[in-house]
Design an enzyme around this catalytic site. Structure first.
Site, short mmCIF file in Angstrom:
data_model
loop_
_atom_site.label_atom_id
_atom_site.label_comp_id
_atom_site.label_asym_id
_atom_site.label_seq_id
_atom_site.Cartn_x
_atom_site.Cartn_y
_atom_site.Cartn_z
N ALA A 211 4.51 4.09 2.85
CA ALA A 211 4.08 2.84 2.21
C ALA A 211 4.25 1.70 3.21
O ALA A 211 4.87 1.88 4.26
CB ALA A 211 4.89 2.58 0.95
N LYS A 212 3.69 0.58 2.92
CA LYS A 212 3.87 -0.60 3.78
C LYS A 212 3.51 -1.83 2.99
O LYS A 212 2.65 -1.79 2.10
CB LYS A 212 2.95 -0.50 5.01
CG LYS A 212 3.41 -1.35 6.18
CD LYS A 212 4.54 -0.67 6.91
CE LYS A 212 5.11 -1.55 8.02
NZ LYS A 212 6.11 -0.82 8.80
N GLY A 213 4.15 -2.95 3.34
CA GLY A 213 3.81 -4.20 2.68
C GLY A 213 3.62 -5.29 3.70
O GLY A 213 4.12 -5.18 4.83
N ASP B 146 10.37 -5.33 8.36
CA ASP B 146 9.46 -5.12 9.49
C ASP B 146 9.39 -6.48 10.21
O ASP B 146 10.33 -7.28 10.08
CB ASP B 146 8.09 -4.65 8.99
CG ASP B 146 7.24 -4.03 10.09
OD1 ASP B 146 7.45 -2.86 10.43
OD2 ASP B 146 6.36 -4.74 10.64
N VAL C 186 0.85 -1.19 0.00
CA VAL C 186 0.00 0.00 0.00
C VAL C 186 0.89 1.24 0.00
O VAL C 186 1.82 1.34 0.80
CB VAL C 186 -0.93 0.03 1.24
CG1 VAL C 186 -1.80 1.28 1.23
CG2 VAL C 186 -1.81 -1.21 1.29
#
Ligand code: NAD
Length: 472
Positions: A164-166, A205, A119
């Site tokens: 952003a992040k996944g 992460d 995202v």
């Protein structure tokens, strides 16, 4: 004729060519178009109404998840944004949301499918930046919220990034290293169309290591046919990782703790410090505070809570953690209950373990003067209110633990320029950025008479929305 003029003047309001053609036809034919204007007026009115719940259709309105928390935070800060409040809706919609299927061959020859997300919340200030989390419970809503919090965090420290992040829905404990490698590589291949060294740069992460980032970098480099160390951060040093990255978050916590102490007229020398979590973040921050003359009087981790009123022997505690995995049993310490940790009298309290640790149950008994949030989300909103009433200064996670993403930014800059800095240069530059960000938040908090957390959101949203407005 007047009808035609009116139609021409209103042209920009008509959304489709078909509507426009129909209008012109009716006007030319001399028909009344009052009915059309009526429906148009209604349409314009409806468009001007702000949706009461701007939830994307793919979230369940009855249980929207963490994204709803972010929306509430944005709503709370909107009154402080002046003219930019008109743009706040921008923050309530992730800019780009990708859901991927990750089919992977298991060691026994069977195929399993995993759900993955990337995202990009807002890219107004620069390419996306945010880690990839491997966990069985991740959801799209959570990934959206985490990406939005990355927008806030990068903006708080003024990095030229968007948020952003996944994530990948997988329990890594159930899979071999070879299977995790295949999952990681396939995930990167699937999200490759939306990432890039100047588009979106993933980092590690939960459950992602330096090795994970090495696989990601390798898969992407092979896909684009060129060595691309700048595609991810958190890489091992031989692949273009940055010196100082491992300690960066804890070092940032130390820098911010020093700034907050100075603001609160606390002399770091002899200041009593309590730290929850003595891993990467808490251990580094505790060690640097100890070196600066503070007395780390209590440390809590998953093995228990240790205490020494005169200050623990921090190097010995770190040695204990290295040898046994936890702080319990460290030399020159007594064991106290986990509950009593929170009510210890001290100058600085650093929660650096898990979310929700300072909550309505223990916030009233906290006796620290300053809390520096090393962990993500360690203070619940109701505890925040209690601490505010008690006059305890809380430095929020989006600033306090931003040292990690700041040195990730340095890693990326070094990768792009192919010129590598010394650890001394990295630590000095980290200090400059963290101190400036603290000063900005302090000034914002003072100006609006709000907490540092609200100030962080005001400063970050202002920065993002200014950029968005300029680009529009
Ligand atoms: P880590 O795994 O190195 O250390 C975690 C520590 O928390 C350990 O000391 C562990 O014993 C302790 N802990 C675990 N369960 C506990 C419990 N129930 N009670 C008390 N202590 C407990 O992790 P880390 O990298 O130091 O991360 C700590 C926090 O900082 C997390 O919230 C993480 O999201 C956040 N954070 C880390 C970074 C980073 O760069 N490492 C960056 C930003 C935020």
């Amino acid at each position: 004729m007047p009808i035609l003029c009116a139609a021409a003047a209103l042209t920009p309001l008509f959304k489709t060519t078909l509507e426009l053609k129909l209008l012109k036809y009716l006007a030319a034919a001399g028909y009344t178009i009052s009915c059309y204007f009526y429906s148009l007026t209604f349409k314009v009115f409806a468009m001007s109404q702000k949706p009461s719940q701007p939830l994307p259709s793919y979230l369940n309105p009855d249980n929207p998840g963490p994204w709803a928390v972010f929306l509430e935070q944005v709503d709370r800060v909107a009154p402080y944004l002046g003219d930019l409040a008109d743009w706040v809706e921008t923050l309530k919609h992730p800019e780009r949301t990708l859901v991927v299927n990750i089919p992977v061959k298991m060691d026994d020859g069977s195929i399993e499918h995993f759900e993955g997300y990337r995202v990009q919340h807002n890219l107004s200030c620069g390419p996306g930046k945010g880690g990839v989390r491997f966990h069985q419970d991740v959801t799209l809503s959570e990934t959206m919220a985490l990406s939005a919090w990355m927008s806030i965090k990068t903006a708080v420290v003024g990095l030229p990034y968007g948020g952003a992040k996944g994530s990948v829905r997988i329990d890594p404990r159930n899979y071999s290293a070879a299977e995790m490698e295949r999952v990681t590589r396939r995930y990167i291949e699937e999200i490759a169309p939306v990432i890039g060294v100047r588009q979106d740069i993933p980092g590690p992460d939960i459950n992602a290591s330096g090795q994970t980032m090495a696989w990601m970098m390798d898969s992407y480099s092979k896909k684009v046919g060129e060595h691309s160390p700048g595609i991810v951060t958190g890489k091992p040093i031989p692949l273009g990782g940055s010196l100082g990255r491992v300690e960066a978050t804890g070092r940032g916590v130390f820098i911010i703790a020093s700034e907050a102490a100075r603001d609160a007229n606390i002399d770091l020398k002899g200041a009593r410090v309590c730290v929850q979590g003595f891993g990467n973040v808490g251990g580094t921050a505790g060690s640097l505070l100890h070196d600066a003359g503070a007395h780390v009087i209590a440390v809590q981790d998953h093995t228990g809570t240790i205490y020494n009123a005169n200050g623990l022997d921090v190097p010995a505690v770190l040695e204990q953690v290295r040898n046994t995995g936890g702080v319990a049993g460290s030399a020159n310490s007594e064991t106290i209950s986990n509950e009593s940790f929170w009510s210890l009298e001290c100058e600085i309290l650093i929660p650096a373990a898990l979310a929700g640790q300072i909550n309505a149950n223990n916030a009233t008994s906290v006796q620290a003067k300053v809390i520096v949030e090393g962990a993500n989300g360690p203070t619940t909103p109701d505890a925040d209110d209690i601490l505010k009433e008690k006059g305890i200064r809380v430095v929020p996670d989006v600033l306090a633990n931003a040292g990690g993403v700041t040195v990730s930014y340095f890693e990326w800059v070094q990768n792009l320029s192919n010129f590598y800095w010394t650890e001394k240069e990295i630590n000095e530059r980290l200090g400059v950025i963290m101190r400036e960000a603290y000063a900005t938040l302090s000034a914002t908090a003072h100006e609006h008479n709000v907490s540092l957390r609200t100030a962080a959101y005001i400063a970050a949203c202002t920065r993002i929305l200014n950029a968005a407005k300029l680009r529009y």
